[in-house]
Write a protein that holds these residues in place. Structure first.
Motif, PDB file in Angstrom:
ATOM      1  N   ILE A   1     116.205  39.634  10.938  1.00  0.00           N
ATOM      2  CA  ILE A   1     117.616  39.882  11.213  1.00  0.00           C
ATOM      3  C   ILE A   1     117.779  41.246  11.872  1.00  0.00           C
ATOM      4  O   ILE A   1     117.353  42.272  11.318  1.00  0.00           O
ATOM      5  CB  ILE A   1     118.446  39.824   9.913  1.00  0.00           C
ATOM      6  N   ALA A   2     118.364  41.262  13.059  1.00  0.00           N
ATOM      7  CA  ALA A   2     118.675  42.516  13.756  1.00  0.00           C
ATOM      8  C   ALA A   2     120.039  43.001  13.287  1.00  0.00           C
ATOM      9  O   ALA A   2     120.984  42.216  13.175  1.00  0.00           O
ATOM     10  CB  ALA A   2     118.678  42.302  15.264  1.00  0.00           C
ATOM     11  N   ILE A   3     120.139  44.307  13.004  1.00  0.00           N
ATOM     12  CA  ILE A   3     121.384  44.883  12.503  1.00  0.00           C
ATOM     13  C   ILE A   3     121.764  46.089  13.337  1.00  0.00           C
ATOM     14  O   ILE A   3     120.962  47.026  13.497  1.00  0.00           O
ATOM     15  CB  ILE A   3     121.247  45.299  11.020  1.00  0.00           C
ATOM     16  N   ALA A   4     122.977  46.074  13.899  1.00  0.00           N
ATOM     17  CA  ALA A   4     123.486  47.236  14.629  1.00  0.00           C
ATOM     18  C   ALA A   4     123.792  48.341  13.618  1.00  0.00           C
ATOM     19  O   ALA A   4     124.483  48.104  12.626  1.00  0.00           O
ATOM     20  CB  ALA A   4     124.733  46.860  15.407  1.00  0.00           C
ATOM     21  N   ARG A   5     123.279  49.549  13.886  1.00  0.00           N
ATOM     22  CA  ARG A   5     123.549  50.654  12.977  1.00  0.00           C
ATOM     23  C   ARG A   5     123.580  51.967  13.743  1.00  0.00           C
ATOM     24  O   ARG A   5     122.562  52.430  14.255  1.00  0.00           O
ATOM     25  CB  ARG A   5     122.511  50.734  11.848  1.00  0.00           C
ATOM     26  N   ASP A   6     124.775  52.543  13.839  1.00  0.00           N
ATOM     27  CA  ASP A   6     124.975  53.862  14.435  1.00  0.00           C
ATOM     28  C   ASP A   6     126.398  54.295  14.086  1.00  0.00           C
ATOM     29  O   ASP A   6     127.020  53.715  13.190  1.00  0.00           O
ATOM     30  CB  ASP A   6     124.717  53.853  15.957  1.00  0.00           C
ATOM     31  N   ALA A   7     126.917  55.299  14.758  1.00  0.00           N
ATOM     32  CA  ALA A   7     128.246  55.812  14.410  1.00  0.00           C
ATOM     33  C   ALA A   7     129.359  54.806  14.667  1.00  0.00           C
ATOM     34  O   ALA A   7     130.440  54.902  14.069  1.00  0.00           O
ATOM     35  CB  ALA A   7     128.534  57.095  15.191  1.00  0.00           C
ATOM     36  N   ALA A   8     129.114  53.827  15.528  1.00  0.00           N
ATOM     37  CA  ALA A   8     130.127  52.810  15.816  1.00  0.00           C
ATOM     38  C   ALA A   8     130.042  51.625  14.867  1.00  0.00           C
ATOM     39  O   ALA A   8     131.019  50.901  14.685  1.00  0.00           O
ATOM     40  CB  ALA A   8     129.989  52.316  17.261  1.00  0.00           C
ATOM     41  N   PHE A   9     128.871  51.415  14.259  1.00  0.00           N
ATOM     42  CA  PHE A   9     128.639  50.263  13.382  1.00  0.00           C
ATOM     43  C   PHE A   9     127.872  50.736  12.147  1.00  0.00           C
ATOM     44  O   PHE A   9     126.645  50.660  12.097  1.00  0.00           O
ATOM     45  CB  PHE A   9     127.860  49.172  14.117  1.00  0.00           C
ATOM     46  N   SER A  10     128.611  51.218  11.171  1.00  0.00           N
ATOM     47  CA  SER A  10     127.955  51.864  10.032  1.00  0.00           C
ATOM     48  C   SER A  10     128.469  51.403   8.673  1.00  0.00           C
ATOM     49  O   SER A  10     128.014  51.903   7.652  1.00  0.00           O
ATOM     50  CB  SER A  10     128.139  53.385  10.129  1.00  0.00           C
ATOM     51  N   PHE A  11     129.395  50.459   8.648  1.00  0.00           N
ATOM     52  CA  PHE A  11     129.986  50.034   7.381  1.00  0.00           C
ATOM     53  C   PHE A  11     129.100  48.960   6.748  1.00  0.00           C
ATOM     54  O   PHE A  11     129.357  47.755   6.865  1.00  0.00           O
ATOM     55  CB  PHE A  11     131.400  49.514   7.593  1.00  0.00           C
ATOM     56  N   ILE A  12     128.061  49.418   6.065  1.00  0.00           N
ATOM     57  CA  ILE A  12     127.041  48.531   5.517  1.00  0.00           C
ATOM     58  C   ILE A  12     126.800  48.885   4.056  1.00  0.00           C
ATOM     59  O   ILE A  12     126.447  50.012   3.737  1.00  0.00           O
ATOM     60  CB  ILE A  12     125.708  48.668   6.294  1.00  0.00           C
ATOM     61  N   TYR A  13     126.977  47.929   3.167  1.00  0.00           N
ATOM     62  CA  TYR A  13     126.638  48.155   1.766  1.00  0.00           C
ATOM     63  C   TYR A  13     125.118  48.187   1.609  1.00  0.00           C
ATOM     64  O   TYR A  13     124.426  47.253   2.064  1.00  0.00           O
ATOM     65  CB  TYR A  13     127.180  47.025   0.887  1.00  0.00           C
ATOM     66  N   PRO A  14     124.568  49.215   0.945  1.00  0.00           N
ATOM     67  CA  PRO A  14     123.126  49.197   0.663  1.00  0.00           C
ATOM     68  C   PRO A  14     122.698  47.945  -0.092  1.00  0.00           C
ATOM     69  O   PRO A  14     121.608  47.412   0.129  1.00  0.00           O
ATOM     70  CB  PRO A  14     122.918  50.461  -0.188  1.00  0.00           C
ATOM     71  N   ALA A  15     123.574  47.454  -0.983  1.00  0.00           N
ATOM     72  CA  ALA A  15     123.246  46.244  -1.752  1.00  0.00           C
ATOM     73  C   ALA A  15     123.114  45.023  -0.850  1.00  0.00           C
ATOM     74  O   ALA A  15     122.348  44.099  -1.162  1.00  0.00           O
ATOM     75  CB  ALA A  15     124.314  46.001  -2.811  1.00  0.00           C
ATOM     76  N   ASN A  16     123.850  44.993   0.270  1.00  0.00           N
ATOM     77  CA  ASN A  16     123.727  43.871   1.196  1.00  0.00           C
ATOM     78  C   ASN A  16     122.363  43.850   1.861  1.00  0.00           C
ATOM     79  O   ASN A  16     121.728  42.797   2.004  1.00  0.00           O
ATOM     80  CB  ASN A  16     124.822  43.947   2.261  1.00  0.00           C
ATOM     81  N   LEU A  17     121.898  45.017   2.271  1.00  0.00           N
ATOM     82  CA  LEU A  17     120.567  45.094   2.886  1.00  0.00           C
ATOM     83  C   LEU A  17     119.492  44.718   1.888  1.00  0.00           C
ATOM     84  O   LEU A  17     118.540  43.991   2.221  1.00  0.00           O
ATOM     85  CB  LEU A  17     120.318  46.509   3.420  1.00  0.00           C
ATOM     86  N   ALA A  18     119.628  45.206   0.661  1.00  0.00           N
ATOM     87  CA  ALA A  18     118.637  44.886  -0.365  1.00  0.00           C
ATOM     88  C   ALA A  18     118.595  43.390  -0.634  1.00  0.00           C
ATOM     89  O   ALA A  18     117.516  42.812  -0.831  1.00  0.00           O
ATOM     90  CB  ALA A  18     118.950  45.651  -1.652  1.00  0.00           C
ATOM     91  N   LEU A  19     119.768  42.736  -0.617  1.00  0.00           N
ATOM     92  CA  LEU A  19     119.792  41.296  -0.858  1.00  0.00           C
ATOM     93  C   LEU A  19     119.069  40.544   0.256  1.00  0.00           C
ATOM     94  O   LEU A  19     118.292  39.624  -0.026  1.00  0.00           O
ATOM     95  CB  LEU A  19     121.232  40.793  -0.967  1.00  0.00           C
ATOM     96  N   LEU A  20     119.316  40.914   1.513  1.00  0.00           N
ATOM     97  CA  LEU A  20     118.624  40.230   2.621  1.00  0.00           C
ATOM     98  C   LEU A  20     117.122  40.268   2.424  1.00  0.00           C
ATOM     99  O   LEU A  20     116.411  39.265   2.624  1.00  0.00           O
ATOM    100  CB  LEU A  20     118.999  40.872   3.954  1.00  0.00           C
ATOM    101  N   GLU A  21     116.601  41.423   2.027  1.00  0.00           N
ATOM    102  CA  GLU A  21     115.155  41.562   1.833  1.00  0.00           C
ATOM    103  C   GLU A  21     114.692  40.769   0.616  1.00  0.00           C
ATOM    104  O   GLU A  21     113.622  40.158   0.634  1.00  0.00           O
ATOM    105  CB  GLU A  21     114.788  43.032   1.714  1.00  0.00           C
ATOM    106  N   THR A  22     115.498  40.762  -0.447  1.00  0.00           N
ATOM    107  CA  THR A  22     115.147  39.980  -1.631  1.00  0.00           C
ATOM    108  C   THR A  22     115.092  38.493  -1.308  1.00  0.00           C
ATOM    109  O   THR A  22     114.253  37.757  -1.850  1.00  0.00           O
ATOM    110  CB  THR A  22     116.176  40.224  -2.755  1.00  0.00           C
TER     111      THR A  22
END
Length: 441
Positions: free
Chosen positions: A244-265
């Motif tokens: 899964i590719a995820i946009a992440r920078d000053a324009a796209f930063s509203f990401i819960y750490p728990a969401n990322l952890a779930l994807l990996e789990t």
């Protein structure tokens, strides 16, 4: 036993200085060599960036409804085994919302300190403190802290106004050098404040001489959930082998750490890229996630960055899944108009336009009910969007009734699924997996 000194930092309202005090207190204890874990109450993507800079550790959300009581307890119990101090920053005022900061503090027995901005008041400070401490006697109220104090004499007046059974934990002067800058959605993100570390150090220095700097009482966070007692079964690897590719920078930063952890789990691997740096979506990505953020502040750059745009168009043309939330959805539209009326072309992959407005368009907890169950989350935006698309799902507000219960729409166009709602994915892993598989919701 997972027990740890812990403090809940709340206030009578937003804008009192909760984040400044929480981050400064975190910095103070870290300078003493203590391991500090910080949590943020409710849905918030901005304050946690400040708190993460102060603590050096990810800042998870705690919310009795969105995250769930058992999950909150487990997060706190895990932190208690690793930290020397746990700090929880509240949301809005102590009793605001359903559930509120007061509900969370009471559920876990965490002592509350209320930060009260004392600017332009004197003895009324005591009345506000009295109300916060006595409104619900079961809340474990610890004391008050005065912020934005004008002088030593001012501080004396504030302290003398307190009833004798409400603890004074100190005060901090009004100082532009320590205030955290903000904008329409809240505080600026940590990476946007050039002198953030210097500000945090100044707050830590100011707090060092106050009673607030002392270690708070120890709280037992032993989990009592039935799932813990018998051991939680591992989650099925519903995204096994997916990249899964995820946009992440000053324009796209509203990401819960728990969401990322779930994807990996769930078995996914994650690859980040930056649209602001004109980076391409990795060609081997099976799915793309465009989170919320501030595309309206960076619209001119985004429309110039043709390499990123071409790669997202190619991803969509290959019928690969795109999941877009709030600002990520705006990036996919035909155009975005800012508060000054300047219209900027966006990617044109989702029919419609959005316009920034001065007033908040939507705020609050919402949930989606679909064939995979209920996904919980929230909404918070200043834009209004028009689109010819019909929604495939419509969220509801769990604490409202009648017409007010209606929430955000979910749209599907080809392989794109888009909505204003920010999902808290651990609330329903199966729903999350269906999103990224492009399955019927």
């Amino acid at each position: 036993m997972p027990a740890c000194p812990a403090l809940f930092i709340s206030a009578p309202a937003s804008g009192q200085g909760k984040t400044t005090v929480t981050a400064g207190l975190t910095r103070y204890h870290r300078r003493l060599g203590r391991r500090v874990r910080v949590f943020k109450t409710g849905p918030d993507f901005l304050d946690p960036t400040i708190l993460e800079r102060a603590s050096g550790a990810p800042v998870e959300s705690l919310d009795l409804w969105m995250v769930g009581e058992d999950a909150c307890r487990n997060l706190l119990a895990e932190a208690a085994t690793q930290a020397d101090l746990i700090l929880i920053e509240g949301v809005m005022g102590l009793f605001d919302g359903t559930p509120s900061s007061a509900d969370l503090a009471t559920t876990f027995g965490v002592p509350v300190v209320a930060v009260i901005s004392a600017k332009a008041m004197a003895q009324t400070f005591g009345a506000i403190a009295f109300g916060l401490a006595k409104f619900r006697p079961q809340v474990p109220f610890h004391g008050v802290f005065a912020n934005r104090v004008g002088s030593a004499r001012h501080a004396q007046l504030l302290q003398e106004a307190l009833p004798p059974d409400i603890a004074w934990t100190g005060h901090m002067a009004s100082d532009a050098a320590i205030e955290l800058p903000d904008r329409h959605l809240g505080l600026r993100q940590a990476d946007e404040i050039d002198d953030l570390d210097a500000r945090l150090d100044r707050v830590a220095d100011a707090l060092a001489a106050t009673a607030l700097a002392a270690l708070p009482p120890t709280v037992d966070f032993t989990s009592t959930s039935s799932s813990d007692a018998h051991g939680s079964p591992p989650l099925p690897r519903l995204l096994d082998g997916m990249r899964i590719a995820i946009a992440r920078d000053a324009a796209f930063s509203f990401i819960y750490p728990a969401n990322l952890a779930l994807l990996e789990t769930l078995g996914a691997t994650i690859a980040f890229f930056s649209p602001l740096a004109d980076e391409a979506v990795p060609t081997d990505a099976h799915a793309l996630y465009l989170p919320g953020g501030y595309p309206e502040l960076h619209a001119a750059t985004l429309t110039r960055n043709t390499r990123t745009a071409a790669s997202i168009h190619a991803h969509a043309a290959a019928k690969k899944t795109i999941v877009a939330e709030c600002g990520g959805m705006l990036y996919l539209l035909d155009s975005l108009t800012d508060i000054d009326g300047t219209q900027t072309p966006m990617l044109g992959l989702l029919p419609g336009q959005a316009t920034m407005q001065a007033r908040l368009a939507a705020l609050g907890m919402q949930q989606l009910n679909g064939r995979h169950g209920t996904l919980r989350g929230h909404t918070f935006h200043y834009t209004q969007m028009t689109t010819p698309l019909d929604p495939v799902l419509t969220a509801t507000r769990p604490h409202a009734a009648g017409p007010a219960a209606g929430g955000e729409s979910v749209y599907r166009s080809g392989s794109i699924v888009a909505t204003y709602m920010h999902g808290y994915w651990p609330s329903n892993p199966a729903f999350t997996a269906a999103l990224f598989h492009g399955a019927t919701l």
